[in-house]
Enzyme design. Sequence first.
Site, short mmCIF file in Angstrom:
data_model
loop_
_atom_site.label_atom_id
_atom_site.label_comp_id
_atom_site.label_asym_id
_atom_site.label_seq_id
_atom_site.Cartn_x
_atom_site.Cartn_y
_atom_site.Cartn_z
N LYS A 1 -1.97 0.67 -25.48
CA LYS A 1 -2.15 0.02 -26.18
C LYS A 1 -1.15 0.50 -27.32
CE LYS A 1 -6.97 2.29 -25.58
NZ LYS A 1 -7.55 2.82 -25.57
N GLU B 1 -0.54 4.62 -0.13
CA GLU B 1 -1.47 5.72 -0.63
C GLU B 1 -0.23 7.25 -0.42
OE1 GLU B 1 -4.28 5.54 1.49
OE2 GLU B 1 -5.69 4.40 0.19
N TYR C 1 1.13 -1.01 0.03
CA TYR C 1 0.01 -0.06 0.19
C TYR C 1 0.91 1.32 0.45
CZ TYR C 1 -4.92 -0.13 0.00
OH TYR C 1 -6.73 -0.34 -0.57
N THR D 1 -3.39 6.28 -21.95
CA THR D 1 -2.96 4.96 -21.85
C THR D 1 -2.14 3.87 -22.00
OG1 THR D 1 -3.88 3.76 -23.80
CG2 THR D 1 -5.45 3.49 -22.44
N ASP E 1 -6.07 13.89 -25.25
CA ASP E 1 -6.17 12.02 -25.22
C ASP E 1 -5.12 11.28 -26.66
OD1 ASP E 1 -6.47 9.18 -24.17
OD2 ASP E 1 -8.68 9.53 -23.69
N ARG F 1 -1.27 -3.06 -18.56
CA ARG F 1 -2.71 -2.34 -18.61
C ARG F 1 -3.09 -0.99 -17.65
NH1 ARG F 1 -7.20 -3.46 -21.43
NH2 ARG F 1 -5.77 -4.27 -22.31
C1 LIG Z 1 -8.60 3.32 -24.73
C2 LIG Z 1 -8.70 4.98 -24.46
C3 LIG Z 1 -9.09 5.19 -23.64
C4 LIG Z 1 -9.85 4.17 -22.19
O1 LIG Z 1 -8.84 3.46 -21.84
P1 LIG Z 1 -9.04 2.24 -20.88
O2 LIG Z 1 -7.59 1.88 -19.98
O3 LIG Z 1 -9.93 1.40 -21.53
O4 LIG Z 1 -10.19 3.11 -19.32
C5 LIG Z 1 -9.59 6.49 -23.20
N1 LIG Z 1 -9.24 6.60 -24.38
C6 LIG Z 1 -8.81 6.68 -24.94
C7 LIG Z 1 -9.16 8.13 -25.91
C8 LIG Z 1 -9.05 5.50 -25.54
O5 LIG Z 1 -8.49 5.24 -27.11
#
Ligand SMILES: *Cc1c(COP(=O)(O)O)cnc(C)c1O
Length: 415
Positions: free
Chosen positions: A230, A57, A55, A227, A201, A236
């Site tokens: 990807k 935090e 933990y 993220t 994003d 993840r």
């Molecule tokens: C995949 C994605 C997310 C969300 O990611 P998670 O880890 O699945 O919650 C947010 N914004 C964009 C543009 C994404 O492609």
Amino acid sequence: MDVCKKELIENDKIIYDLIEAEKKRLNEGLELIASENFVSRAVLDAIGSTLINKYSEGYPGRRYYGGNEVIDEVEQLAIDRAKELFGCDHANVQPYSGSIANLAVYNGVLDMGDKVMGLNLAHGGHLTHGHPINYSGKVYNFAQYGVDKETHLIDYDEVLKIAKKEKPKMILSGATAYPRIIDFKRFHELAEEVGAMCMADVSHIAGLIIAGIHPSPFPHAEIVTSTTHKTLRGPRGAIIMCKSKFAKDIDRAVFPGMQGGPHNHLTAAKAVAFKEAQLPEFKTYAAQIVKNAKALAEELMTQGMELITGGTDNHLMLIDLTNSGITGKDAENVLGKVRITVNKNMIPYDPRTPFNPSGIRIGTPAITTRGMKESEMKAIGVWIADAIKHHDSEHKLESIRSEVCEMCKGFILYD
Ligand SMILES: *Cc1c(COP(=O)(O)O)cnc(C)c1O
């Protein structure tokens, strides 16, 4: 993935067998889901480490629990590497996922009910960019922009027009299903023109940005989320990066605002992935993702398939199935039968529903990690087109399936 661990077999043979079955599925099929990738064994080892127990935090040097001297080093390393990789002032590496990272940003710099602009989900945006069924759309007052009806490209003049009318506090750029370059500089200019903050994003394209293949949102955007699983090819999870003046707000919004204890095993795995992404090999990898996407797009169009915007500049493409006699849902099923995994997807101005839309989305990050190149893309393009054309012929589908499996044998991923 190498879970030939004696204790797991002894303690839970059912789960062990399921993990092995998933490994077999990955090795014997083609993973074309644009948001997926395959992490290295080094990343897997960090994920499977004892760091999961702690933990912690708070933030490095400022924790609410004792015994965090090692975790502090791990997290600081992840932060430093992220900053170096993206060239940003500040990084928070604790977000559990991309969705939570976005909500944390809103939580950090907006008040409930504030006006925000984001790309419509049906035009390639993400649920957390203000969709009415998502928490983002319930709590904040989102005005959504779309893509042009003819070109299916973002029309920046139109975005500016909406911004002038809506006067948002923040404008969000970024997408999950947009096959072309996003002009972050232009987004910043138009946000400035209306006095809005600028957030990007980059979840899908982070790996391409690091490699210099897609323009960076820095120094334009004030806040950037991504993220890590990807094109970036890490575990993840997610990161938030921002200019110094937002650092405190962002950190406070993640913890204690949104999350509890950070997932330290994932923080370590993020650090490992960031180190991998700094290597020259990663640049080569990211360049090959785009080369593969272009080769696959080219072959699909040669085979008569229609692509939204007529191709791709990044790692993904959207096939418009309107004139193919099959829906997105059915195409996903048919391709599943031949061991090609894709996802059904809305196309811009889709007259159909999200559960059975007119398109499928296809991406090359995962198969590029497996080492596939342009010649394999040509074969895959032919298989996809053939499977869709001959979706009623079990015989034809069976023969494609065996060709897919045969090719996959040359690209074993996890043994
Ligand atoms: C995949 C994605 C997310 C969300 O990611 P998670 O880890 O699945 O919650 C947010 N914004 C964009 C543009 C994404 O492609």
